[in-house]
Scaffold this active site. Sequence first.
Site, PDB file in Angstrom:
ATOM      1  N   HIS A   1      -3.073-106.054 -17.653  1.00 16.55           N
ATOM      2  CA  HIS A   1      -3.527-104.747 -18.126  1.00 16.55           C
ATOM      3  C   HIS A   1      -3.851-103.892 -16.911  1.00 16.55           C
ATOM      4  O   HIS A   1      -4.422-104.384 -15.945  1.00 16.55           O
ATOM      5  CB  HIS A   1      -4.843-104.887 -18.894  1.00 16.55           C
ATOM      6  CG  HIS A   1      -4.726-105.591 -20.197  1.00 16.55           C
ATOM      7  ND1 HIS A   1      -4.887-104.947 -21.395  1.00 16.55           N
ATOM      8  CD2 HIS A   1      -4.495-106.881 -20.503  1.00 16.55           C
ATOM      9  CE1 HIS A   1      -4.752-105.817 -22.382  1.00 16.55           C
ATOM     10  NE2 HIS A   1      -4.512-106.999 -21.870  1.00 16.55           N
TER      11      HIS A   1
ATOM     12  N   GLU B   1     -19.982 -97.731 -23.454  1.00  7.70           N
ATOM     13  CA  GLU B   1     -18.795 -97.348 -24.223  1.00  7.70           C
ATOM     14  C   GLU B   1     -19.200 -96.980 -25.639  1.00  7.70           C
ATOM     15  O   GLU B   1     -19.741 -97.813 -26.362  1.00  7.70           O
ATOM     16  CB  GLU B   1     -17.810 -98.525 -24.295  1.00  7.70           C
ATOM     17  CG  GLU B   1     -17.377 -99.063 -22.947  1.00  7.70           C
ATOM     18  CD  GLU B   1     -16.457-100.296 -23.081  1.00  7.70           C
ATOM     19  OE1 GLU B   1     -16.217-100.760 -24.212  1.00  7.70           O
ATOM     20  OE2 GLU B   1     -16.005-100.782 -22.040  1.00  7.70           O
TER      21      GLU B   1
ATOM     22  N   TYR C   1      -7.682 -99.468 -35.647  1.00  7.28           N
ATOM     23  CA  TYR C   1      -7.743 -99.848 -34.232  1.00  7.28           C
ATOM     24  C   TYR C   1      -7.950-101.353 -34.144  1.00  7.28           C
ATOM     25  O   TYR C   1      -8.909-101.887 -34.703  1.00  7.28           O
ATOM     26  CB  TYR C   1      -8.891 -99.110 -33.535  1.00  7.28           C
ATOM     27  CG  TYR C   1      -9.005 -99.469 -32.074  1.00  7.28           C
ATOM     28  CD1 TYR C   1      -8.086 -98.979 -31.156  1.00  7.28           C
ATOM     29  CD2 TYR C   1     -10.002-100.328 -31.619  1.00  7.28           C
ATOM     30  CE1 TYR C   1      -8.167 -99.322 -29.808  1.00  7.28           C
ATOM     31  CE2 TYR C   1     -10.094-100.676 -30.287  1.00  7.28           C
ATOM     32  CZ  TYR C   1      -9.170-100.172 -29.385  1.00  7.28           C
ATOM     33  OH  TYR C   1      -9.249-100.518 -28.063  1.00  7.28           O
TER      34      TYR C   1
HETATM   35 FE   LIG Z   1     -14.991-102.504 -23.658  1.00  9.83          FE
END
Ligand SMILES: [Fe+2]
Length: 490
Positions: free
Chosen positions: A326, A375, A384
Site C-alpha cells: 500500500h 481519524e 465502505y
Molecule cells: Fe486508520
Amino acid sequence: MPTDVSNPKEYQDIFHWAETQKNGTIPSFAARKNDPYEYMPGLGNSFESEAIPGTVPRGQNSPRCVRFGLYAEQLTASAFVAPRHSNKKAWLYRARPAVAHQGFTDMPDNPDTESNFLPINPRVRISPTQLAWLPFDLPGSRDKVDFVSGLKTIAGAGDPMLREGLATHVYLCNESMEKRALVNSDGDYCIVPQQGALDIQTEFGHLYVQPGEICVIQRGQRFKVKVDGPTRGYILEIWGANFELPELGPLGANGLANARDFLHPTAAYEVTQNDPWEVIYKLGGKFFKSTQQHCPFDVIAWHGNYVPYKYDLTKFVNVGSISVDHIDPSIFCVLTAKSRDPTAPLADVLIFSPRWDVASHTYRPPYYHRNAASELMGLIYGEYGGRSDDFQPGGISYECGMVPHGVAYEEFFEASKADPPAMQISKGSIAFMFESNKPFTITDYAWNSKKKHEHEPKMWDNLVDNFSGHKEEVEKIMASLKSVTINQGK
Ligand SMILES: [Fe+2]
C-alpha cells in the site's frame, strides 16, 4: 458504464467523472447537468467577475467614484504582508458596504455546538476507544430547522481564539435559511453534503453542491443555504489556516485533485430596500446577530483570490501502487491545511472513492495500524469495506491518534490465502476522512447521542497467534544462530 448525464443519481454509480464525457462524443462540461450555475475553474487563481459588464475598476482597486455609485470593500484574509502565495484578499463592489447594519446582539447558545476542545472544558471528553455513530436523525417534518440551527459538533481540537485547531460537525436540517446569512469569523468550513443538495448564496455568487461534491466557504465570507427537504452532511472547520492542495512530490504536476477542477462562483447580486435581514456572526464559537434592512448579497462585481469554491469528488485522480504494498493514505488527500508544525498538517480531507486495486503478493485490506493522526470518517454513499463497525451513509467512525485498528481475523485469513485479481474497489461509494495530527476530544452532543456505539472489542479476540505454532522451527533457527555466534566469537 453508460450514464445518463442529466440524472444526478447516475453520478453516484460512475467509476470516475471521465465516464460522463462519453469519450468526447458530446460537448465536455465541468459541472453536473442539473447544476443551475456558471463557474470559473482553477484553485488559487486571481479571479474577477462582474454581473454587469464594465463594473470592476481596472488599473486600481478603490477609485474615487466606482461605476453606478457602488462602494468598494476589501476582504483581507491574511496578514497584509503575508508572502504572495499565501496572501489572500478580495475586492467587492457592492450596493452598500457590509458595515451598513444596526449593531450586534447576542444569540442564545446552541447547546449542540462546541468550539473549545481543550480537556479543561467540562463539556468535552477524551477517549481512546474506537467510537462510531449510526446515521444522525434528520429533523421530523413538524420541526423547521435550517442549516445554522441544525449544526451539531462532534469532535475537535484546540480553540478558535488561539487560531489553531479544528472542529468537526454534522448539519441536520429541512428548511432553507430565510432572510438570514451566516458568517464564520472563526475559520473556514469544508462542507460535505451527504443527503440533499445545498444551494448556497454567497457575496461572490451561487454554488450548488450535491452529495459527491464538497465546497469551501472561508472565514468572513457571508453565505445562506437553501435546501430542498431533509438534508444532512458533514463539516470540517479549521482555525488559523486555509485549505490548499497537497504537494505532489514525485507524482509531478498532475494527479489527486487537480487545481483546474475546483469551481468558483460568478458574480450575482440581489439588491433590496426595506427588507429585514439578519446576519449571524460566529465568533469564538458563540453566535451573534446583526440586523439590516437590505440583502447582504448585493455585490455586483468582485475580484481577488479569496473566493468560495466547490469540487466534484468524482474528478479525483486516484493513484496507488502498481506493484506491491500500500502507498500511505496521504495519496487520498483532496485538500490539506497547514499547522504551525512544519512536519504535520492541521487537517487533511481524504476520500476513498472508486479505484483499481492491483498490488500483487500484497495483503489488500488496510493493514493493522496505529497512526499519529486522529481519524474521523464518514460515508457519503455506498458501502465502505475497510471499516469493522456498522458504518452507514450519514454515520461516523472515529479513532483518536495511536489507537490501534484493523480488520477481524476472518478477513485477515481470507486476504492472506491467495493473491486477489486486479479489481475495481469502492464502486458506487465515496467515504471520506477528516484527519489531523491533533488528538480530538468528543462533545457532549456526540458522547450522549443514542447513535453512539463502540466497536465490539470481541471481534479481535480470535486473532490467532500463528507464531507460537512455529515454536520448534524457531527454536531450531535460534539454536543454529547461537552456534554460529559462538563459532564466530572464537
Ligand atoms: Fe486508520
